[in-house]
Design a protein around this motif. Structure first.
Motif, PDB file in Angstrom:
ATOM      1  N   UNK A 152       0.846  -1.197   0.000  1.00  0.00           N
ATOM      2  CA  UNK A 152       0.000   0.000   0.000  1.00  0.00           C
ATOM      3  C   UNK A 152       0.877   1.240   0.000  1.00  0.00           C
ATOM      4  N   UNK A 153       0.550   2.201  -0.862  1.00  0.00           N
ATOM      5  CA  UNK A 153       1.292   3.460  -0.902  1.00  0.00           C
ATOM      6  C   UNK A 153       0.407   4.579  -0.364  1.00  0.00           C
ATOM      7  N   UNK A 154       1.035   5.617   0.117  1.00  0.00           N
ATOM      8  CA  UNK A 154       0.305   6.726   0.714  1.00  0.00           C
ATOM      9  C   UNK A 154      -0.483   7.496  -0.340  1.00  0.00           C
ATOM     10  N   UNK A 155      -1.670   7.934   0.039  1.00  0.00           N
ATOM     11  CA  UNK A 155      -2.503   8.752  -0.841  1.00  0.00           C
ATOM     12  C   UNK A 155      -1.973  10.183  -0.846  1.00  0.00           C
ATOM     13  N   UNK A 156      -2.438  10.982  -1.787  1.00  0.00           N
ATOM     14  CA  UNK A 156      -1.981  12.364  -1.915  1.00  0.00           C
ATOM     15  C   UNK A 156      -2.283  13.171  -0.654  1.00  0.00           C
ATOM     16  N   UNK A 157      -3.446  12.961  -0.074  1.00  0.00           N
ATOM     17  CA  UNK A 157      -3.801  13.717   1.136  1.00  0.00           C
ATOM     18  C   UNK A 157      -2.845  13.399   2.288  1.00  0.00           C
ATOM     19  N   UNK A 158      -2.429  12.142   2.401  1.00  0.00           N
ATOM     20  CA  UNK A 158      -1.490  11.771   3.458  1.00  0.00           C
ATOM     21  C   UNK A 158      -0.092  12.302   3.151  1.00  0.00           C
ATOM     22  N   UNK A 159       0.281  12.331   1.885  1.00  0.00           N
ATOM     23  CA  UNK A 159       1.587  12.876   1.513  1.00  0.00           C
ATOM     24  C   UNK A 159       1.654  14.378   1.772  1.00  0.00           C
ATOM     25  N   UNK A 160       0.534  15.085   1.597  1.00  0.00           N
ATOM     26  CA  UNK A 160       0.502  16.530   1.850  1.00  0.00           C
ATOM     27  C   UNK A 160       0.669  16.851   3.328  1.00  0.00           C
ATOM     28  N   UNK A 161       0.205  15.940   4.205  1.00  0.00           N
ATOM     29  CA  UNK A 161       0.309  16.157   5.646  1.00  0.00           C
ATOM     30  C   UNK A 161       1.738  15.998   6.158  1.00  0.00           C
ATOM     31  N   UNK A 162       2.535  15.218   5.421  1.00  0.00           N
ATOM     32  CA  UNK A 162       3.907  14.968   5.877  1.00  0.00           C
ATOM     33  C   UNK A 162       4.842  16.089   5.438  1.00  0.00           C
ATOM     34  N   UNK A 163       5.987  16.175   6.096  1.00  0.00           N
ATOM     35  CA  UNK A 163       7.005  17.169   5.757  1.00  0.00           C
ATOM     36  C   UNK A 163       7.714  16.708   4.486  1.00  0.00           C
ATOM     37  N   UNK A 164       7.742  17.569   3.489  1.00  0.00           N
ATOM     38  CA  UNK A 164       8.323  17.223   2.189  1.00  0.00           C
ATOM     39  C   UNK A 164       9.810  16.956   2.312  1.00  0.00           C
ATOM     40  N   UNK A 165      10.466  17.634   3.238  1.00  0.00           N
ATOM     41  CA  UNK A 165      11.917  17.484   3.402  1.00  0.00           C
ATOM     42  C   UNK A 165      12.309  16.100   3.906  1.00  0.00           C
ATOM     43  N   UNK A 166      11.418  15.439   4.628  1.00  0.00           N
ATOM     44  CA  UNK A 166      11.755  14.145   5.231  1.00  0.00           C
ATOM     45  C   UNK A 166      11.266  12.954   4.411  1.00  0.00           C
ATOM     46  N   UNK A 167      10.555  13.211   3.324  1.00  0.00           N
ATOM     47  CA  UNK A 167      10.032  12.108   2.512  1.00  0.00           C
ATOM     48  C   UNK A 167      11.161  11.378   1.775  1.00  0.00           C
ATOM     49  N   UNK A 168      11.078  10.048   1.676  1.00  0.00           N
ATOM     50  CA  UNK A 168      12.043   9.328   0.843  1.00  0.00           C
ATOM     51  C   UNK A 168      11.862   9.724  -0.626  1.00  0.00           C
ATOM     52  N   UNK A 169      12.865   9.461  -1.426  1.00  0.00           N
ATOM     53  CA  UNK A 169      12.862   9.902  -2.818  1.00  0.00           C
ATOM     54  C   UNK A 169      11.653   9.361  -3.590  1.00  0.00           C
ATOM     55  N   UNK A 170      11.336   8.083  -3.423  1.00  0.00           N
ATOM     56  CA  UNK A 170      10.202   7.488  -4.153  1.00  0.00           C
ATOM     57  C   UNK A 170       8.878   8.143  -3.768  1.00  0.00           C
ATOM     58  N   UNK A 171       8.701   8.424  -2.472  1.00  0.00           N
ATOM     59  CA  UNK A 171       7.474   9.088  -2.025  1.00  0.00           C
ATOM     60  C   UNK A 171       7.418  10.535  -2.510  1.00  0.00           C
ATOM     61  N   UNK A 172       8.565  11.195  -2.548  1.00  0.00           N
ATOM     62  CA  UNK A 172       8.616  12.569  -3.043  1.00  0.00           C
ATOM     63  C   UNK A 172       8.257  12.622  -4.526  1.00  0.00           C
ATOM     64  N   UNK A 173       8.781  11.679  -5.270  1.00  0.00           N
ATOM     65  CA  UNK A 173       8.467  11.599  -6.694  1.00  0.00           C
ATOM     66  C   UNK A 173       6.962  11.361  -6.900  1.00  0.00           C
ATOM     67  N   UNK A 174       6.401  10.468  -6.101  1.00  0.00           N
ATOM     68  CA  UNK A 174       4.962  10.182  -6.184  1.00  0.00           C
ATOM     69  C   UNK A 174       4.139  11.407  -5.785  1.00  0.00           C
TER      70      UNK A 174
END
Length: 132
Positions: free
Chosen positions: A90-112
């Motif tokens: 399961x991968x994170x949805x856009x709404x969950x990705x927006x809640x997280x800090x962009x600086x700490x996201x792994x590269x694959x999640x940042x790309x997504x």
């Protein structure tokens, strides 16, 4: 020119017997369906498998795409690439990705995140332009 031919074809009368012969329905299997059934043959239910359990556990049944080929054998897990085992994660949805800090996201999640965010902005812009 073609209009004249169409007019001449309209004046031809076709006997009912010929129409019955042309419009006669047949079934591909050659057997007639039972009365009262809704299309399809009576044996449309689930069919028992003719393959043994041993064959099912050692081969990938139905994966052959070649006319003269055979179904491939199941290999040990170590023979398959590592990324294959993560396809159904399961991968994170856009709404969950927006809640997280962009600086700490792994590269694959940042790309997504960038891909999904761009897609959402394009859809929003398109809907605004369509309303105007």
């Amino acid at each position: 020119m073609p209009v004249n031919h169409i007019k001449s074809l309209r004046s031809i009368t076709i006997p009912k017997e010929v129409i019955r012969l042309v419009s006669h329905r047949t079934f591909a299997s050659g057997a007639k369906a039972k009365k009262g059934s809704k299309g399809g043959a009576a044996a449309d239910g689930p069919k028992a498998s003719i393959l043994s359990k041993e064959v099912k556990s050692t081969t990938v049944v139905g994966a052959n795409i070649l006319k003269d080929g055979t179904d491939p054998k199941v290999l040990p897990d170590s023979e398959y690439p590592d990324w294959l085992w993560h396809l159904l994660d399961k991968r994170l949805a856009l709404s969950e990705l927006r809640r997280k800090d962009v600086e700490t996201l792994p590269y694959e999640d940042l790309k997504r995140f960038v891909k999904l965010d761009n897609r959402a902005r394009i859809k929003e812009n398109n809907s605004l332009k369509a309303k105007n």
